[in-house]
Design an enzyme around this catalytic site. Structure first.
Site, PDB file in Angstrom:
ATOM      1  CD  GLN A  48      -7.381   0.782  10.257  1.00 49.96           C
ATOM      2  OE1 GLN A  48      -7.904  -0.160   9.700  1.00 49.96           O
ATOM      3  NE2 GLN A  48      -8.069   1.624  10.994  1.00 49.96           N
ATOM      4  CG  ASN A  49      -5.716   6.962   7.345  1.00 51.14           C
ATOM      5  OD1 ASN A  49      -6.471   6.005   7.197  1.00 51.14           O
ATOM      6  ND2 ASN A  49      -6.075   8.059   7.978  1.00 51.14           N
ATOM      7  CG  ASP A  59      -3.606  10.080   4.519  1.00 51.59           C
ATOM      8  OD1 ASP A  59      -2.857  10.171   5.492  1.00 51.59           O
ATOM      9  OD2 ASP A  59      -4.862  10.111   4.605  1.00 51.59           O
ATOM     10  CG  HIS A  80      -3.096  -0.817   6.440  1.00 50.42           C
ATOM     11  ND1 HIS A  80      -4.444  -0.561   6.509  1.00 50.42           N
ATOM     12  CD2 HIS A  80      -2.914  -1.962   7.172  1.00 50.42           C
ATOM     13  CE1 HIS A  80      -5.058  -1.487   7.238  1.00 50.42           C
ATOM     14  NE2 HIS A  80      -4.152  -2.342   7.656  1.00 50.42           N
ATOM     15  CB  CYS A  86      13.049  -2.810  -9.994  1.00 55.13           C
ATOM     16  SG  CYS A  86      14.436  -2.671  -8.868  1.00 55.13           S
ATOM     17  CB  THR A 120     -11.024   3.000  11.614  1.00 58.72           C
ATOM     18  OG1 THR A 120     -10.993   1.666  11.081  1.00 58.72           O
ATOM     19  CG2 THR A 120     -11.014   2.938  13.126  1.00 58.72           C
ATOM     20  CB  ALA A 159     -12.485  12.942  13.115  1.00 59.77           C
TER      21      ALA A 159
HETATM   22  P1  OAD Z   1     -13.244   2.821   5.744  1.00 60.09           P
HETATM   23  O1  OAD Z   1     -13.476   3.525   4.438  1.00 60.09           O
HETATM   24  O2  OAD Z   1     -13.575   1.387   5.848  1.00 60.09           O
HETATM   25  O3  OAD Z   1     -14.075   3.545   6.896  1.00 60.09           O
HETATM   26  C1  OAD Z   1     -14.046   4.929   7.096  1.00 60.09           C
HETATM   27  C2  OAD Z   1     -14.791   5.215   8.362  1.00 60.09           C
HETATM   28  O4  OAD Z   1     -14.672   6.605   8.632  1.00 60.09           O
HETATM   29  C3  OAD Z   1     -16.290   4.901   8.293  1.00 60.09           C
HETATM   30  O5  OAD Z   1     -16.654   4.167   9.459  1.00 60.09           O
HETATM   31  C4  OAD Z   1     -16.952   6.276   8.273  1.00 60.09           C
HETATM   32  O6  OAD Z   1     -18.198   6.287   8.973  1.00 60.09           O
HETATM   33  C5  OAD Z   1     -15.936   7.120   9.008  1.00 60.09           C
HETATM   34  N1  OAD Z   1     -15.908   8.535   8.649  1.00 60.09           N
HETATM   35  C6  OAD Z   1     -16.026   9.085   7.417  1.00 60.09           C
HETATM   36  N2  OAD Z   1     -15.868  10.408   7.469  1.00 60.09           N
HETATM   37  C7  OAD Z   1     -15.624  10.713   8.775  1.00 60.09           C
HETATM   38  C8  OAD Z   1     -15.382  11.926   9.484  1.00 60.09           C
HETATM   39  N3  OAD Z   1     -15.320  13.108   8.860  1.00 60.09           N
HETATM   40  N4  OAD Z   1     -15.184  11.862  10.815  1.00 60.09           N
HETATM   41  C9  OAD Z   1     -15.258  10.669  11.480  1.00 60.09           C
HETATM   42  N5  OAD Z   1     -15.484   9.495  10.865  1.00 60.09           N
HETATM   43  C10 OAD Z   1     -15.658   9.513   9.537  1.00 60.09           C
HETATM   44  O7  OAD Z   1     -11.736   3.110   6.119  1.00 60.09           O
HETATM   45  P2  OAD Z   1     -10.781   2.380   7.144  1.00 60.09           P
HETATM   46  O8  OAD Z   1     -11.481   1.950   8.385  1.00 60.09           O
HETATM   47  O9  OAD Z   1      -9.575   3.246   7.278  1.00 60.09           O
HETATM   48  O10 OAD Z   1      -6.557  -1.226   4.217  1.00 60.09           O
HETATM   49  O11 OAD Z   1     -10.391   1.117   6.329  1.00 60.09           O
HETATM   50  C11 OAD Z   1      -9.454   0.254   6.897  1.00 60.09           C
HETATM   51  C12 OAD Z   1      -8.640  -0.349   5.847  1.00 60.09           C
HETATM   52  O12 OAD Z   1      -9.516  -0.917   4.876  1.00 60.09           O
HETATM   53  C13 OAD Z   1      -7.804   0.602   5.032  1.00 60.09           C
HETATM   54  O13 OAD Z   1      -6.614   0.982   5.676  1.00 60.09           O
HETATM   55  C14 OAD Z   1      -7.524  -0.246   3.843  1.00 60.09           C
HETATM   56  C15 OAD Z   1      -8.844  -0.980   3.652  1.00 60.09           C
HETATM   57  O14 OAD Z   1      -8.689  -2.286   3.448  1.00 60.09           O
HETATM   58  C16 OAD Z   1      -5.698  -1.657   3.292  1.00 60.09           C
HETATM   59  O15 OAD Z   1      -5.578  -1.103   2.220  1.00 60.09           O
HETATM   60  C17 OAD Z   1      -4.920  -2.833   3.743  1.00 60.09           C
END
Ligand code: OAD
Length: 253
Positions: free
Chosen positions: A104-105, A107, A122, A150, A191, A234
């Site tokens: 979903q990243n 980056d 994404h 553009c 995530t 992680a």
């Molecule tokens: P979130 O910011 O919602 O969640 C990050 C998750 O990573 C959390 O559950 C944390 O507990 C966990 N976390 C943080 N540091 C960590 C580490 N060092 N090791 C393991 N886990 C860790 O991010 P996403 O789930 O990626 O979408 O968010 C999903 C989507 O929400 C993104 O792609 C974005 C947003 O809407 C769009 O922009 C469409």
């Protein structure tokens, strides 16, 4: 069960798995210094919720604000390097017969670590596209008072990322669903399992017989359903799992 015995069971499952799917979220890049999506608002940006900036309506309302936020995130990401968790997934992919990496990243850190084919659900923040024609634009003239336009049609430029409320790229989603339907082990890494449709992939995999493992600092809505839950960073857990798979007594030959 202790964390160690869960890890041992997961290692055993990884050793016999024929197709592993890993779905990553922004937690996997946290140890690279990229704030997670929900922690991303620091300093200048702390007064905004991501949901107020990452939407088509926000861009329509204030394109300069949204463009400037993405410029800040793009610069932050450009200065970041992949970490041990990204690298561990590269090694894991070499240890199992089939491996699919879905992220979903936006980056690009999996690719920077050496993952050869990454399904980006994404988009990617380093790409820029025309708001109207949706084609990727490589060069443009900066303008201090507004987002760049553009060079072909004069419409605004925007990052090639999926905003809240927008559909996912069709090809990426169908590749992800195809892999999910074939896998026997699904890893959910860093995530929050809150944003659909990515969040449903783990349960979709489980419904077709795959085991699901979650690696996360905290509990998520997926945790109660996961077959293996490992709590922690992680960047520590994944390298340990992968090292044991490679070096362990019953390593795959
Ligand atoms: P979130 O910011 O919602 O969640 C990050 C998750 O990573 C959390 O559950 C944390 O507990 C966990 N976390 C943080 N540091 C960590 C580490 N060092 N090791 C393991 N886990 C860790 O991010 P996403 O789930 O990626 O979408 O968010 C999903 C989507 O929400 C993104 O792609 C974005 C947003 O809407 C769009 O922009 C469409």
């Amino acid at each position: 069960m202790t964390q160690q015995s869960i890890a041992s069971e997961l290692i055993a499952a990884l050793r016999v798995a024929s197709h592993v799917v890993a779905l990553t979220g922004s937690g996997i890049s946290a140890e690279s210094g990229v704030p997670t999506f929900r922690d991303a608002q620091t300093g200048l940006w702390s007064k905004y919720e991501p949901e107020e900036l990452a939407t088509p309506a926000a861009f329509k309302r204030n394109p300069k604000l949204v463009w400037d936020w993405y410029t800040w995130r793009r610069e932050l990401i450009a200065a970041a390097a992949p970490n041990d968790a990204h690298r561990a997934l590269v090694t894991l992919a070499e240890q199992v017969p089939h491996f699919t990496l879905i992220t979903q990243n936006v980056d690009g850190l999996h690719q920077a670590a050496g993952s050869p084919s990454v399904i980006e659900l994404h988009g990617n923040i380093q790409r820029t596209k025309c708001l109207t024609e949706e084609i990727i634009i490589e060069q443009w003239d900066e303008h201090p008072d507004r987002p760049p336009h553009c060079p072909n049609c004069g419409s605004c430029l925007r990052p090639d990322v999926v905003w809240f409320g927008e559909p996912l790229p069709t090809a990426a989603l169908s590749q992800a669903l195809d892999a999910v339907g074939r896998c026997d082990l699904f890893l959910s890494v860093g995530t929050s399992a809150l944003v659909q449709p990515a969040a449903s992939l783990a349960l979709e995999a489980q419904s077709t017989g795959a085991q699901v493992a979650e690696i996360n600092l905290q509990s998520t809505p997926l945790s109660p359903y996961a077959d293996f839950v490992l709590r922690g960073q992680a960047g520590k857990i994944l390298p340990t799992l992968v090292r044991t798979i490679i070096e362990g007594p019953s390593a795959r030959s």
